[in-house]
Motif scaffolding. Structure first.
Motif, PDB file in Angstrom:
ATOM      1  N   ALA A   1       0.836  -1.209   0.000  1.00 28.54           N
ATOM      2  CA  ALA A   1       0.000   0.000   0.000  1.00 28.54           C
ATOM      3  C   ALA A   1       0.865   1.251   0.000  1.00 28.54           C
ATOM      4  N   TYR A   2       1.948   1.214  -0.773  1.00 30.83           N
ATOM      5  CA  TYR A   2       2.833   2.375  -0.871  1.00 30.83           C
ATOM      6  C   TYR A   2       2.448   3.151  -2.122  1.00 30.83           C
ATOM      7  N   ASN A   3       1.737   4.267  -1.956  1.00 27.01           N
ATOM      8  CA  ASN A   3       1.233   5.034  -3.096  1.00 27.01           C
ATOM      9  C   ASN A   3       0.470   4.139  -4.077  1.00 27.01           C
ATOM     10  N   GLY A   4      -0.222   3.154  -3.538  1.00 25.04           N
ATOM     11  CA  GLY A   4      -1.012   2.249  -4.357  1.00 25.04           C
ATOM     12  C   GLY A   4      -0.289   0.998  -4.810  1.00 25.04           C
ATOM     13  N   TRP A   5       1.028   0.879  -4.511  1.00 25.90           N
ATOM     14  CA  TRP A   5       1.808  -0.280  -4.951  1.00 25.90           C
ATOM     15  C   TRP A   5       1.755  -1.396  -3.917  1.00 25.90           C
TER      16      TRP A   5
ATOM     17  N   PRO B   1      -1.019  -7.286   0.537  1.00 26.42           N
ATOM     18  CA  PRO B   1      -2.245  -6.831   1.209  1.00 26.42           C
ATOM     19  C   PRO B   1      -2.848  -7.874   2.143  1.00 26.42           C
ATOM     20  N   ASN B   2      -2.440  -9.144   1.974  1.00 28.02           N
ATOM     21  CA  ASN B   2      -2.960 -10.217   2.818  1.00 28.02           C
ATOM     22  C   ASN B   2      -2.012 -10.554   3.966  1.00 28.02           C
ATOM     23  N   THR B   3      -1.130  -9.623   4.338  1.00 28.74           N
ATOM     24  CA  THR B   3      -0.123  -9.914   5.356  1.00 28.74           C
ATOM     25  C   THR B   3      -0.346  -9.097   6.623  1.00 28.74           C
ATOM     26  N   GLN B   4      -1.603  -8.922   7.032  1.00 29.49           N
ATOM     27  CA  GLN B   4      -1.902  -8.104   8.204  1.00 29.49           C
ATOM     28  C   GLN B   4      -1.198  -8.614   9.466  1.00 29.49           C
TER      29      GLN B   4
ATOM     30  N   SER C   1       0.564  -0.550   6.255  1.00 28.96           N
ATOM     31  CA  SER C   1       0.338   0.215   5.031  1.00 28.96           C
ATOM     32  C   SER C   1       1.441   1.255   4.875  1.00 28.96           C
ATOM     33  N   GLY C   2       1.903   1.419   3.657  1.00 30.96           N
ATOM     34  CA  GLY C   2       2.998   2.341   3.389  1.00 30.96           C
ATOM     35  C   GLY C   2       4.367   1.717   3.540  1.00 30.96           C
ATOM     36  N   PHE C   3       4.442   0.381   3.766  1.00 25.71           N
ATOM     37  CA  PHE C   3       5.733  -0.279   3.966  1.00 25.71           C
ATOM     38  C   PHE C   3       6.569  -0.262   2.688  1.00 25.71           C
ATOM     39  N   VAL C   4       7.846   0.072   2.827  1.00 33.03           N
ATOM     40  CA  VAL C   4       8.841  -0.028   1.765  1.00 33.03           C
ATOM     41  C   VAL C   4      10.052  -0.729   2.364  1.00 33.03           C
ATOM     42  N   GLY C   5      10.448  -1.837   1.799  1.00 35.85           N
ATOM     43  CA  GLY C   5      11.589  -2.560   2.337  1.00 35.85           C
ATOM     44  C   GLY C   5      12.032  -3.662   1.408  1.00 35.85           C
ATOM     45  N   ALA C   6      12.519  -4.739   1.984  1.00 33.37           N
ATOM     46  CA  ALA C   6      13.046  -5.869   1.208  1.00 33.37           C
ATOM     47  C   ALA C   6      12.571  -7.153   1.860  1.00 33.37           C
TER      48      ALA C   6
ATOM     49  N   LYS D   1       0.421  -2.035  -9.287  1.00 36.01           N
ATOM     50  CA  LYS D   1      -0.366  -0.880  -8.871  1.00 36.01           C
ATOM     51  C   LYS D   1      -1.631  -0.816  -9.720  1.00 36.01           C
ATOM     52  N   TYR D   2      -2.758  -0.900  -9.072  1.00 35.26           N
ATOM     53  CA  TYR D   2      -4.036  -0.759  -9.749  1.00 35.26           C
ATOM     54  C   TYR D   2      -4.472   0.700  -9.653  1.00 35.26           C
ATOM     55  N   SER D   3      -4.639   1.352 -10.795  1.00 43.97           N
ATOM     56  CA  SER D   3      -5.061   2.752 -10.773  1.00 43.97           C
ATOM     57  C   SER D   3      -6.568   2.832 -10.607  1.00 43.97           C
TER      58      SER D   3
END
Length: 522
Positions: A438-442, A488-491, A497-502, A519-521
């Protein structure tokens, strides 16, 4: 040694392929004297191809010289000696060049492409790249002192020679003042000094005067765009989607048991009798010529088109290739497959297989593809979602003991696996350099195929931008089956939400994985 590992797609926009590739030296038949060449392969470069009703797609390839010295690259649609004289160029140190499908002479709808590298100026290369060839031979000392013994070979002009003799486990090195090389072809013991006893065997080590150079390493990436061709690989508003993948180096090609390349590596031993099985399990150490696509699908509006190209110069007409599909979360090789497809490919020929149209796979299916061949082939899969102009491309990786040409410097280091065994840990490991939730929609999808012949548990560790471990997950996968994790299924796995990593993937057995960024627009 990383693998091709990351794809990115953006609906109604751009798709950027971020993939890590493995490169290395590989022998080639047409290399200049005194040097090896490297081959890299693109399974398919489109030139006006329609995929599942979407397109047309147009491809470019970009080749980079990773070396500090100038190299020559030559293009062909096969590795079988196609005349590439019209498609050769030089690359300056660390430079790259981009070529369109039209510039490479690729007819519509597209074709596989092979690229060969060689050194431009061998005389300028340092000792770290080129080394003198040494040989050793055993010689029987003549019965008369101070005479000469004939060599079977020729000593080079540099005259690099040393002589040893081992008696009862003790090795003696004779001083260079005790002998000299006569006419490049014999060793003369007339100078004052010690010499081997008459009738005894000794060893002469000498330079042949020839030089061997390791192959120049090149890398490559294919980029394909939809709607109109791109100029010099650039994109604009004229293209509705962009996708791509990293070239497959020769050491990642699953050379089949019939390939001469396979036979040459094992000195005619037929690749350890490859393809033999016991109760469905390959004999340990067999070269099996298999490769895997970790995800192919027809669900959620997606369809998959597989391209397989025969790149084996030793292949006869109509080499046999088989694709077998296994369902995600299924039994893999321990259960039934959902379908198979067999193609016969000549050298350089490509088979295009649409999962829906050619294999009858219904909507709603997702799984992996197992590819077998008796000769060397490379493959990729184009996954398309026409309703949203989305596209993803993954390349096939070889199975555990897929082996290719070895470097001259280390001929024993010949084995390549999709996941690389981590030093000292006893585990196989792959790294996904970019994971998003959920990083800018990604969002990210982690698709894992078990390429071992036993049930395999793979652990995925999520790592934040500061190196902090934020969570982990594990999946247990039967042989030749696959599982996927969609962020999105990793609650419950620590990803907010907003996670950026590796992510770091580890297992006790080999596996292959593909990471999708979607990314779904709207």
């Amino acid at each position: 040694m990383g693998k091709r590992f990351l794809n990115i797609t953006f609906a109604l926009g751009l798709v950027i392929g971020l993939m890590a590739g493995v490169v290395g030296s590989a022998a080639a038949d047409d290399s200049p004297a005194g040097t090896e060449s490297q081959w890299i392969f693109f399974p398919y470069v489109p030139n006006g191809e329609m995929l599942d009703g979407a397109g047309p797609w147009y491809g470019t390839v970009t080749i980079q010289n990773t070396e500090d010295y100038r190299v020559i690259i030559s293009f062909g649609q096969t590795a079988s000696g196609v005349d590439t004289s019209q498609h050769s160029t030089t690359l300056e140190p660390h430079a790259s060049k981009t070529f369109s499908a039209d510039q490479l002479g690729i007819a519509s709808p597209g074709a596989g492409v092979a690229v060969q590298s060689s050194w431009a100026l061998i005389d300028e290369l340092p000792d770290s790249i080129c080394q003198a060839n040494f040989t050793s031979e055993q010689v029987v000392r003549g019965g008369t002192a101070d005479t000469a013994d004939q060599l079977s070979g020729t000593v080079g002009d540099d005259g690099s020679v040393y002589v040893t003799q081992t008696v009862n486990g003790t090795t003696t090195t004779f001083p260079s003042s005790a002998y000299f090389i006569k006419n490049h072809t014999s060793i003369d013991w007339s100078p004052v000094g010690p010499e081997p006893s008459p009738g005894t065997t000794y060893t002469v080590h000498y330079s042949t005067g020839e030089t061997s150079c390791r192959a120049p390493v090149i890398t490559g990436v294919e980029k394909h765009v939809m709607a109109t061709p791109s100029a010099a690989g650039k994109t604009s508003s004229a293209q509705t989607s962009v996708d791509g993948y990293t070239a497959i180096p020769e050491q990642d090609v699953p050379w089949g048991p019939g390939s001469e390349i396979c036979h040459d590596i094992y000195d005619g031993s037929d690749c350890y009798n490859a393809g033999h099985y016991i109760v469905g399990i390959p004999l340990f150490g067999d070269f099996d010529g298999h490769s895997y696509l970790p995800i192919v699908q027809t669900n959620s509006g997606w369809n998959s088109v597989i391209h397989i190209t025969n790149v084996d110069p030793s292949s006869p007409d109509f080499a046999s290739v088989t694709i077998t599909l296994y369902t995600a979360a299924g039994q893999g090789a321990f259960g039934p497959s959902v379908g198979s497809f067999t193609a016969l490919l000549n050298q350089g020929q490509t088979a295009t297989i649409d999962l829906k149209a050619d294999m009858g796979i219904p909507d709603g299916w997702v799984g992996s593809a197992w590819i077998t061949s008796d000769y060397g082939v490379v493959a990729n899969v184009n996954r398309q979602k026409p309703a949203t102009n989305m596209a993803l491309t993954n390349t096939a990786a070889p199975s555990l003991f897929a082996t290719t040409s070895c470097s001259a410097a280390n001929s024993d280091d010949c084995f390549v696996t999709s996941s690389v065994q981590a030093s000292g840990s006893g585990m196989f490991q792959m790294v996904a350099p970019l994971i998003l939730k959920a990083y800018n929609g990604w969002n990210s999808g982690v698709n894992i195929a078990n390429i071992s012949e036993l049930t395999n548990t793979v652990t995925v560790t999520w790592v934040g931008p500061t190196g902090n471990v934020v969570g982990s997950d594990s999946v247990t996968i039967p042989a030749k089956a696959m599982e996927y994790i969609y962020t999105p299924n990793t609650q419950d796995l620590g990803l907010d939400s907003g996670f950026v990593g590796a992510a770091v993937l580890t297992s006790l057995l080999p596996f292959h994985a593909a990471i999708d960024e979607v990314k779904y627009s709207g």
